[in-house]
Design a protein around this motif. Structure first.
Motif, PDB file in Angstrom:
ATOM      1  N   GLY A  40       0.799  -1.224   0.000  1.00 24.42           N
ATOM      2  CA  GLY A  40       0.000   0.000   0.000  1.00 24.42           C
ATOM      3  C   GLY A  40       0.827   1.268   0.000  1.00 24.42           C
ATOM      4  N   ARG A  41       0.116   2.362  -0.062  1.00 24.89           N
ATOM      5  CA  ARG A  41       0.685   3.703  -0.226  1.00 24.89           C
ATOM      6  C   ARG A  41       0.495   4.479   1.073  1.00 24.89           C
ATOM      7  NH1 ARG A  41      -1.739   3.849  -4.463  1.00 24.89           N
ATOM      8  NH2 ARG A  41      -0.005   3.362  -5.827  1.00 24.89           N
ATOM      9  N   TRP A  42       1.421   4.307   1.998  1.00 27.53           N
ATOM     10  CA  TRP A  42       1.311   4.911   3.314  1.00 27.53           C
ATOM     11  C   TRP A  42       1.914   6.314   3.326  1.00 27.53           C
ATOM     12  CZ3 TRP A  42      -1.608   2.537   6.842  1.00 27.53           C
ATOM     13  CH2 TRP A  42      -1.924   1.200   6.588  1.00 27.53           C
ATOM     14  N   TRP A  85       0.294   9.305   2.730  1.00 26.49           N
ATOM     15  CA  TRP A  85      -0.332  10.299   1.869  1.00 26.49           C
ATOM     16  C   TRP A  85      -1.795  10.572   2.250  1.00 26.49           C
ATOM     17  CZ3 TRP A  85       2.567  12.953  -1.532  1.00 26.49           C
ATOM     18  CH2 TRP A  85       3.817  12.424  -1.834  1.00 26.49           C
ATOM     19  N   GLN A  86      -2.262  10.004   3.353  1.00 23.09           N
ATOM     20  CA  GLN A  86      -3.667  10.124   3.715  1.00 23.09           C
ATOM     21  C   GLN A  86      -4.071  11.581   4.007  1.00 23.09           C
ATOM     22  OE1 GLN A  86      -1.611   7.510   5.115  1.00 23.09           O
ATOM     23  NE2 GLN A  86      -2.309   6.584   3.218  1.00 23.09           N
ATOM     24  N   GLY A 117      -5.359  13.202   1.063  1.00 25.73           N
ATOM     25  CA  GLY A 117      -6.544  12.615   0.452  1.00 25.73           C
ATOM     26  C   GLY A 117      -6.290  11.381  -0.382  1.00 25.73           C
ATOM     27  N   VAL A 118      -5.102  10.803  -0.274  1.00 18.91           N
ATOM     28  CA  VAL A 118      -4.766   9.607  -1.049  1.00 18.91           C
ATOM     29  C   VAL A 118      -4.921   8.392  -0.141  1.00 18.91           C
ATOM     30  CG1 VAL A 118      -2.959   8.412  -2.355  1.00 18.91           C
ATOM     31  CG2 VAL A 118      -3.143  10.913  -2.460  1.00 18.91           C
ATOM     32  N   SER A 119      -5.736   7.445  -0.567  1.00 19.32           N
ATOM     33  CA  SER A 119      -5.953   6.257   0.254  1.00 19.32           C
ATOM     34  C   SER A 119      -4.739   5.339   0.197  1.00 19.32           C
ATOM     35  CB  SER A 119      -7.194   5.499  -0.205  1.00 19.32           C
ATOM     36  OG  SER A 119      -6.960   4.917  -1.460  1.00 19.32           O
ATOM     37  N   VAL A 120      -4.642   4.465   1.175  1.00 20.80           N
ATOM     38  CA  VAL A 120      -3.526   3.518   1.267  1.00 20.80           C
ATOM     39  C   VAL A 120      -3.586   2.498   0.141  1.00 20.80           C
ATOM     40  CG1 VAL A 120      -2.497   1.697   2.679  1.00 20.80           C
ATOM     41  CG2 VAL A 120      -3.301   3.812   3.744  1.00 20.80           C
ATOM     42  N   SER A 121      -4.773   2.060  -0.225  1.00 20.45           N
ATOM     43  CA  SER A 121      -4.966   0.945  -1.162  1.00 20.45           C
ATOM     44  C   SER A 121      -4.326  -0.288  -0.557  1.00 20.45           C
ATOM     45  CB  SER A 121      -4.428   1.275  -2.549  1.00 20.45           C
ATOM     46  OG  SER A 121      -5.120   2.386  -3.078  1.00 20.45           O
ATOM     47  N   HIS A 164      -5.416   1.614  -7.109  1.00 23.96           N
ATOM     48  CA  HIS A 164      -6.513   2.248  -6.388  1.00 23.96           C
ATOM     49  C   HIS A 164      -7.657   2.388  -7.383  1.00 23.96           C
ATOM     50  CE1 HIS A 164      -8.909   4.781  -3.871  1.00 23.96           C
ATOM     51  NE2 HIS A 164      -8.807   5.792  -4.701  1.00 23.96           N
TER      52      HIS A 164
END
Length: 136
Positions: free
Chosen positions: A22-24, A26-27, A30-34, A135
């Motif tokens: 996942g993409r940690w 960036w929340q 507004g970017v989700s972890v996925s 995502h």
């Protein structure tokens, strides 16, 4: 130059995506972890083929794909149980060699919702914001 192996998606299944851990971080923007719905199955499939446990793999949801491999690859399937066909039926949650030019087919789903197909060497898609996760 490193040789690149090609996996050709012959049939995609219902929802087959590329996922890593996942993409940690960036929340706040507004970017989700996925990332995977079943992180344990993703890690296990990667470890079984000798990848780092955070390598990208395919997440297969409910109905599976049919994938043709250009060259021979060791693969592992973990998580949901599907009938796996590669010339003959393969055991679920197993590690095996897909010979060059062969097609791996995910047949009927027997249990669970998501399976992970890890390929020795990983799935090479460009990272975006530090992750290869899709995502939707």
């Amino acid at each position: 130059m490193t040789a690149v192996s090609v996996m050709r998606v012959v049939a995609p299944g219902l929802s087959t995506t590329v996922q890593d851990r996942g993409r940690w971080g960036w929340q706040a923007s507004g970017v989700s972890v996925s990332g995977p719905m079943d992180p344990r199955a993703l890690r296990l499939s990667n470890v079984l083929v000798g990848n780092e446990d955070d390598a990208a793999a395919l997440e297969i949801t409910l109905t599976g794909p049919e994938i043709e491999f250009e060259d021979g690859r060791i693969v592992a399937v973990c998580g949901a149980q599907f009938d796996l066909l590669l010339g003959q039926r393969r055991p679920e949650s197993s590690v095996f060699l897909v010979p060059p030019g062969e097609r791996l087919k995910f047949g009927a789903r027997r249990r669970g919702a998501r399976a992970y197909l890890a390929v020795a060497g990983g799935v090479a898609v460009p990272p975006l914001l530090g992750s290869r996760s899709t995502h939707l």
